[in-house]
Design a protein around this motif. Structure first.
Motif, PDB file in Angstrom:
ATOM      1  N   MET A 166       0.841  -1.201   0.000  1.00 27.81           N
ATOM      2  CA  MET A 166       0.000   0.000   0.000  1.00 27.81           C
ATOM      3  C   MET A 166       0.873   1.247   0.000  1.00 27.81           C
ATOM      4  SD  MET A 166      -2.815  -1.110   2.800  1.00 27.81           S
ATOM      5  CE  MET A 166      -1.495  -1.619   3.910  1.00 27.81           C
ATOM      6  N   ARG A 167       0.351   2.239  -0.628  1.00 30.52           N
ATOM      7  CA  ARG A 167       1.076   3.511  -0.711  1.00 30.52           C
ATOM      8  C   ARG A 167       0.120   4.664  -0.398  1.00 30.52           C
ATOM      9  NH1 ARG A 167       4.782   0.484  -1.213  1.00 30.52           N
ATOM     10  NH2 ARG A 167       6.445   0.463  -2.783  1.00 30.52           N
ATOM     11  N   GLN A 218     -10.865   5.000  -8.546  1.00 35.23           N
ATOM     12  CA  GLN A 218     -10.278   5.184  -7.223  1.00 35.23           C
ATOM     13  C   GLN A 218     -11.348   5.713  -6.266  1.00 35.23           C
ATOM     14  OE1 GLN A 218      -7.390   4.508  -5.807  1.00 35.23           O
ATOM     15  NE2 GLN A 218      -8.086   5.471  -3.898  1.00 35.23           N
ATOM     16  N   VAL A 257      -3.618   4.038  -1.761  1.00 34.47           N
ATOM     17  CA  VAL A 257      -3.897   3.184  -2.929  1.00 34.47           C
ATOM     18  C   VAL A 257      -3.111   1.866  -2.834  1.00 34.47           C
ATOM     19  CG1 VAL A 257      -4.369   5.129  -4.442  1.00 34.47           C
ATOM     20  CG2 VAL A 257      -2.050   4.243  -4.266  1.00 34.47           C
ATOM     21  N   ASP A 258      -3.574   0.907  -3.579  1.00 33.55           N
ATOM     22  CA  ASP A 258      -2.879  -0.361  -3.695  1.00 33.55           C
ATOM     23  C   ASP A 258      -1.589  -0.151  -4.483  1.00 33.55           C
ATOM     24  OD1 ASP A 258      -3.604  -3.198  -2.977  1.00 33.55           O
ATOM     25  OD2 ASP A 258      -2.790  -3.394  -5.030  1.00 33.55           O
ATOM     26  N   ASP A 259      -0.562  -0.955  -4.206  1.00 32.12           N
ATOM     27  CA  ASP A 259       0.735  -0.788  -4.878  1.00 32.12           C
ATOM     28  C   ASP A 259       0.603  -0.713  -6.391  1.00 32.12           C
ATOM     29  OD1 ASP A 259       1.828  -0.794  -2.442  1.00 32.12           O
ATOM     30  OD2 ASP A 259       2.658  -2.821  -2.536  1.00 32.12           O
ATOM     31  N   LEU A 260      -0.275  -1.599  -6.929  1.00 31.47           N
ATOM     32  CA  LEU A 260      -0.376  -1.683  -8.382  1.00 31.47           C
ATOM     33  C   LEU A 260      -0.949  -0.417  -9.014  1.00 31.47           C
ATOM     34  CD1 LEU A 260      -1.710  -5.338  -8.636  1.00 31.47           C
ATOM     35  CD2 LEU A 260       0.616  -4.512  -9.083  1.00 31.47           C
ATOM     36  N   GLY A 273      -5.348  -4.251   5.704  1.00 31.59           N
ATOM     37  CA  GLY A 273      -4.556  -4.301   4.482  1.00 31.59           C
ATOM     38  C   GLY A 273      -5.292  -3.727   3.290  1.00 31.59           C
ATOM     39  N   SER A 274      -5.021  -4.281   2.111  1.00 34.04           N
ATOM     40  CA  SER A 274      -5.578  -3.752   0.877  1.00 34.04           C
ATOM     41  C   SER A 274      -7.099  -3.770   0.884  1.00 34.04           C
ATOM     42  CB  SER A 274      -5.088  -4.559  -0.332  1.00 34.04           C
ATOM     43  OG  SER A 274      -3.701  -4.381  -0.468  1.00 34.04           O
ATOM     44  N   ASP A 275      -7.710  -4.709   1.609  1.00 31.86           N
ATOM     45  CA  ASP A 275      -9.167  -4.765   1.665  1.00 31.86           C
ATOM     46  C   ASP A 275      -9.762  -3.524   2.321  1.00 31.86           C
ATOM     47  OD1 ASP A 275      -9.046  -7.189   0.510  1.00 31.86           O
ATOM     48  OD2 ASP A 275      -9.193  -8.326   2.393  1.00 31.86           O
ATOM     49  N   LEU A 292      -8.820  -0.504   1.850  1.00 34.42           N
ATOM     50  CA  LEU A 292      -8.707   0.712   1.045  1.00 34.42           C
ATOM     51  C   LEU A 292      -9.999   1.006   0.300  1.00 34.42           C
ATOM     52  CD1 LEU A 292      -5.106   0.264  -0.358  1.00 34.42           C
ATOM     53  CD2 LEU A 292      -5.852   1.595   1.607  1.00 34.42           C
TER      54      LEU A 292
END
Lengths: 469, 112
Positions: free
Chosen positions: B1-2, B25, B65-68, B108-110, B112
């Protein structure tokens, strides 16, 4: 004896209400120019004048100003203390016979007779705003109760006598009453239609004395104090302009041709003063500012005040233009000589008042008013100019010296100035336990922070911002 | 995550928001901030006296945001907020160690 003139009475009562609105208008004119952390204190310094001066006026102020003279034209008597003997009493001027014009003699109080109480209320509003004007010179640093005490003492020993000098005419309040030494032709006979001397020079000289006694705001002049709400300033100037019609046209004390002349002169002088001030800014600073337009309007209104009923429209336009230019340049005086007249009361009211009072000696014309005098540009000599200068100088000197004495007394007894901590943090919070603005959703003190960063807060984040997806 | 942080001109906010919404987003946090970079401040004049405003009003946009998605999000912001003139702002990216959705406790990513 003639009954009261209902048209004139209606106009004077309406004018009194118009002039009343000038003090709140002034509060916003000044309030917008201070920093956000002291806006309430500035509004309060003006608004309290409506409280204090009104009470003193009813108790003894009107009497000292307008009761029959006690000798030498310096101060009125005590006939009207507590406003006794004012109900159902008339005031006015007798009219002398003039066979050439086919005018028959009319006994006192003449065809424009007013209830004394209408005149009491009209003149009250002049007293209120005169004191309020001074507050702009000592913004951001004055203890509220010390200021309140000052207003009470100052109107008593400075305004009430000076109003008698300038506004009290022989034979107005009673058929055989004597008036003040400046107004009446048997003494000085200077012309001041609505208070260039009694209101503006008087307040301006007092402002200079007080800002010298209180000293500079912390950080001034190195740190510039940025006005926090220019729209307030323009709103306040507009309310002042509106109210000023009561001030000037109302000073005809009749719904008459003279009132229309004063109304017209007030308008055209204000117009040229705005242009004059903005032209100075354009040439000197490269940009015409909103604050300059508002300031120019007030400078024009100030300068035309003494002249409103004594000059023609072209003369009024010249007076406005000259005042707009000179007052704008006069703002530099405080930087040159290092006195912190915070909101330029000296530049606008003292200088503007002097300009208007003296220019009557040039632009005065009997073609608009038989009571006027032909000035230098209308075939007259310099005699009237000399009288105008004596009136202006006397009021300025009296006000300045008396204000110094009152100010020093307050400074060394109950203290005039807030603590440095209160001045730096927020005078609104320290003195009034309030803050002017609260834009923060966290409920903190919005008052202090807005000004301390010192950048514009014009940006508004849209209402949707901050709401999570 | 960023965490993508963007300092932009206030009036560019609507376009940035629209651009991020278009690319799917969800969510952002904005705050009114003041500061200066190469643009420096500006000078105001009050009754002939200069007043230098050092800190210019800006809007800070923060998006987790997610890394990707990082590069796409950064590009979208830069494109939406850019006018080519000095004072457009800056975007930077910092790592995010953990994230929790308060309502559900997802991590975690969930979250976001």
């Amino acid at each position: 004896m003639p009954a009261l003139n209902s048209g004139d009475t209606a106009w004077v009562l309406a004018s009194a209400a118009l002039v009343m609105l000038m003090t709140p208008g002034l509060a916003f004119f000044y309030g917008g120019m201070v920093r956000s952390k002291s806006v309430l204190n500035m509004l309060m310094m003006n608004f309290i004048c409506l409280g204090v001066v009104t009470v003193l006026w009813a108790l003894y102020g009107f009497s000292l100003s307008f009761a029959p003279d006690t000798g030498s034209g310096l101060i009125g008597g005590l006939d009207y203390v507590g406003l006794k003997d004012t109900v159902a009493q008339l005031a006015g001027f007798a009219v002398a016979a003039n066979p050439d014009a086919g005018v028959a003699e009319v006994p006192w109080p003449g065809p424009d007779a007013l209830p004394i109480l209408a005149f009491v209320m009209f003149q009250l509003m002049f007293a209120v705003i005169t004191v309020a004007l001074i507050s702009g010179a000592i913004a951001d640093r004055t203890r509220f109760w010390a200021w309140t005490a000052f207003t009470a003492v100052w109107v008593t020993v400075v305004y009430f006598p000076v109003a008698h000098w300038v506004f009290s005419f022989d034979g107005f309040i009673k058929s055989d009453s004597g008036g003040g030494w400046i107004a009446n032709a048997d003494q000085l006979g200077a012309l001041d239609f609505a208070g260039g001397t009694a209101v503006h020079i008087n307040a301006g000289a007092a402002a200079l004395a007080l800002c010298l006694i209180l000293g500079r705001r912390k950080g001034w002049p190195k740190e510039r104090m940025r006005p926090h709400n220019i729209p307030f300033v323009l709103l306040g100037a507009s309310l002042l302009w509106f109210g000023w019609y009561g001030f000037n046209a109302g000073s005809a004390l009749a719904a008459s041709d003279l009132a229309a002349v004063a109304f017209t002169n007030t308008t055209v002088a204000t117009a040229t003063a705005i242009i004059g001030w903005l032209l100075v800014e354009q040439f000197r600073d490269g940009k015409p500012t909103t604050l300059g337009a508002a300031s120019g309007a007030v400078a024009g209104l100030v300068a035309v005040t003494p002249a409103a009923g004594y000059v023609g429209p072209l003369g009024a336009m010249a007076i406005g233009l000259i005042a707009g230019v000179i007052c704008s340049l006069a703002v530099a005086l405080k930087f040159r000589f290092g006195f912190d007249d915070s909101l330029d009361v000296v530049a606008i009211h003292l200088i503007g008042g002097i300009v208007g009072t003296l220019l009557i000696g040039f632009f005065g014309t009997t073609s608009v008013n038989a009571l006027s005098v032909d000035g230098v540009f209308y075939g007259g000599d310099f005699g009237q100019l000399g009288k105008q200068a004596i009136a202006a100088g006397s009021v300025m000197l009296y006000s300045f010296v008396l204000t110094l004495i009152i100010g020093l007394l307050i400074k060394y007894t109950i203290k005039f100035r807030v603590t440095e901590e209160a001045e730096v943090d927020s005078i609104d919070e320290a003195l009034h336990a309030e803050s002017g603005y609260d834009f923060s959703t966290l409920g903190g003190s919005g008052g202090g922070t807005g000004g301390s960063i010192g950048a514009p807060s014009t940006t508004k984040v849209p209402a949707t911002a901050g709401k999570e997806g | 995550m960023r965490l993508v942080t963007a300092i932009i001109k206030p009036f560019a906010l609507d376009e940035v928001k629209a651009a991020l919404e278009t690319m799917g987003q969800q969510g952002m946090t904005v705050s009114e901030v003041r500061g200066y970079g190469r643009q420096k401040g500006h000078t105001e004049v009050y009754r002939g006296a200069d007043y230098v405003v050092d800190f210019v009003a800006k809007v800070k946009v923060e998006v987790a945001v997610d890394d990707l998605a990082v590069d796409k999000v950064v590009d979208a912001i830069v494109q939406a907020a850019g006018s080519g003139k000095i004072g457009d702002g800056k975007v930077w990216v910092t790592p995010v160690e953990a994230a929790v959705r308060v309502r559900t406790g997802e991590r975690g990513s969930d979250a976001l």
